[in-house]
Design a protein around this motif. Structure first.
Motif, PDB file in Angstrom:
ATOM      1  N   ALA A  35       1.283  -1.397   0.191  1.00  0.00           N
ATOM      2  CA  ALA A  35      -0.267  -0.028   0.007  1.00  0.00           C
ATOM      3  C   ALA A  35       0.459   1.274   0.151  1.00  0.00           C
ATOM      4  CB  ALA A  35      -0.610  -0.097   1.630  1.00  0.00           C
ATOM      5  N   VAL A  36       0.465   2.058  -0.995  1.00  0.00           N
ATOM      6  CA  VAL A  36       1.127   3.687  -0.505  1.00  0.00           C
ATOM      7  C   VAL A  36      -0.197   4.663  -0.230  1.00  0.00           C
ATOM      8  CG1 VAL A  36       2.486   4.895  -2.181  1.00  0.00           C
ATOM      9  CG2 VAL A  36       3.089   2.740  -2.530  1.00  0.00           C
ATOM     10  N   HIS A  37       0.369   5.572   0.476  1.00  0.00           N
ATOM     11  CA  HIS A  37      -1.234   6.570   0.283  1.00  0.00           C
ATOM     12  C   HIS A  37      -0.906   7.637  -0.299  1.00  0.00           C
ATOM     13  CE1 HIS A  37      -2.152  10.469   2.242  1.00  0.00           C
ATOM     14  NE2 HIS A  37      -2.846   9.561   2.967  1.00  0.00           N
ATOM     15  N   PRO A  38      -2.520   7.427  -0.530  1.00  0.00           N
ATOM     16  CA  PRO A  38      -2.922   7.670  -2.105  1.00  0.00           C
ATOM     17  C   PRO A  38      -2.258   9.379  -2.229  1.00  0.00           C
ATOM     18  CG  PRO A  38      -5.027   7.203  -0.631  1.00  0.00           C
ATOM     19  CD  PRO A  38      -3.300   6.960   0.196  1.00  0.00           C
ATOM     20  N   ASP A  39      -1.801  10.380  -1.577  1.00  0.00           N
ATOM     21  CA  ASP A  39      -0.912  11.460  -1.484  1.00  0.00           C
ATOM     22  C   ASP A  39       0.498  11.037  -2.303  1.00  0.00           C
ATOM     23  OD1 ASP A  39      -3.458  12.760  -1.049  1.00  0.00           O
ATOM     24  OD2 ASP A  39      -2.980  13.285   0.877  1.00  0.00           O
ATOM     25  N   ARG A  40       0.521   9.967  -2.308  1.00  0.00           N
ATOM     26  CA  ARG A  40       1.986   9.726  -2.464  1.00  0.00           C
ATOM     27  C   ARG A  40       2.581   8.668  -3.475  1.00  0.00           C
ATOM     28  NH1 ARG A  40       6.091  11.194   1.266  1.00  0.00           N
ATOM     29  NH2 ARG A  40       7.438  10.444   0.098  1.00  0.00           N
ATOM     30  N   GLN A  41       1.640   8.564  -4.404  1.00  0.00           N
ATOM     31  CA  GLN A  41       0.927   7.203  -5.333  1.00  0.00           C
ATOM     32  C   GLN A  41       2.396   8.286  -6.532  1.00  0.00           C
ATOM     33  OE1 GLN A  41      -2.742   6.139  -6.390  1.00  0.00           O
ATOM     34  NE2 GLN A  41      -2.003   4.873  -4.356  1.00  0.00           N
ATOM     35  N   GLY A  42       2.564   7.130  -7.025  1.00  0.00           N
ATOM     36  CA  GLY A  42       2.900   7.886  -8.023  1.00  0.00           C
ATOM     37  C   GLY A  42       4.914   8.252  -7.892  1.00  0.00           C
ATOM     38  N   GLU A  43       5.788   8.100  -6.782  1.00  0.00           N
ATOM     39  CA  GLU A  43       6.985   8.547  -6.605  1.00  0.00           C
ATOM     40  C   GLU A  43       8.373   7.407  -6.867  1.00  0.00           C
ATOM     41  OE1 GLU A  43       7.291  10.883  -3.051  1.00  0.00           O
ATOM     42  OE2 GLU A  43       4.733  11.812  -3.619  1.00  0.00           O
TER      43      GLU A  43
END
Length: 209
Positions: free
Chosen positions: A138-146
């Protein structure tokens, strides 16, 4: 700059549950397990907590130092596992509850799908080779794509390559399937099609020399 990763422990439990819930509550598989949105919002966190507790007890949990991404892993030996075999059949015949049934009773007793998905994934889980099993990431929605999720997975895959270990997972959507393909996983050829629900892609990765 590299991504700092550490091993999570019991002190991280509440933060990790919040992260798992925020990142996966609208995942296709979670949406199938809990099709009613209001019920999912109320109950999904309990399922994530149950998964995390099992991983803390029986597997391991890697988290980025900033707490924005987490991965739940198990080291799985070769041979029957996950409640299979004659012993598990005897328990069922005797009326004893196995893992999926216990999970359902603890999380959402009236929801058969909590138990069904456990049985279906157990049935397709490879048993012929020892491997590292990525159960959830899981990756926090605000940090996805990093690249945080990639960093978490790559850290374990690098160890698999050094130690000659295989790895396995079930991708829950096409986007993650494509990411895992780029990391060296291969689709095993047959999707796990949830009843009246989305497909999951069992994927296997052999260690690289």
């Amino acid at each position: 700059m590299g991504v700092a990763i550490r091993r999570a422990g019991a002190d991280d439990r509440e933060d990790v549950i919040r992260l798992l819930d925020a990142a996966l509550v609208h995942d296709p598989v979670s949406s199938w397990v809990f099709p009613e949105v209001e019920h999912r919002v109320r109950t999904h966190r309990a399922l994530m907590g149950a998964f995390l507790d099992i991983a803390l007890d029986e597997g391991y949990v890697d988290i980025t130092e900033d707490g924005a991404a987490v991965a739940l892993w198990w080291s799985v030996p070769a041979g029957p596992h996950g409640g299979g075999g004659e012993a598990a059949e005897a328990e069922v015949d005797a009326g004893a509850e196995d893992g999926p049934a216990l999970l359902r009773r603890a999380v959402d007793p009236d929801n058969e799908r909590v138990e069904v998905i456990g049985r279906l994934t157990e049935a397709i889980h490879p048993t012929d080779r020892a491997h590292e099993y990525l159960h959830l990431i899981a990756v926090h929605p605000d940090r996805q794509g990093e690249g945080l999720g990639t960093a978490l997975v790559t850290a374990v895959l690098d160890r698999c390559d050094r130690d000659g270990l295989h790895a396995y997972l079930e991708a829950s959507n096409a986007r993650s399937r494509d990411l895992y393909t780029r990391l060296g996983f291969t689709f095993m050829g047959t999707t796990l099609d949830l009843p009246d629900g989305p497909p999951m892609w069992p994927m296997w990765r052999a260690p690289r020399a």
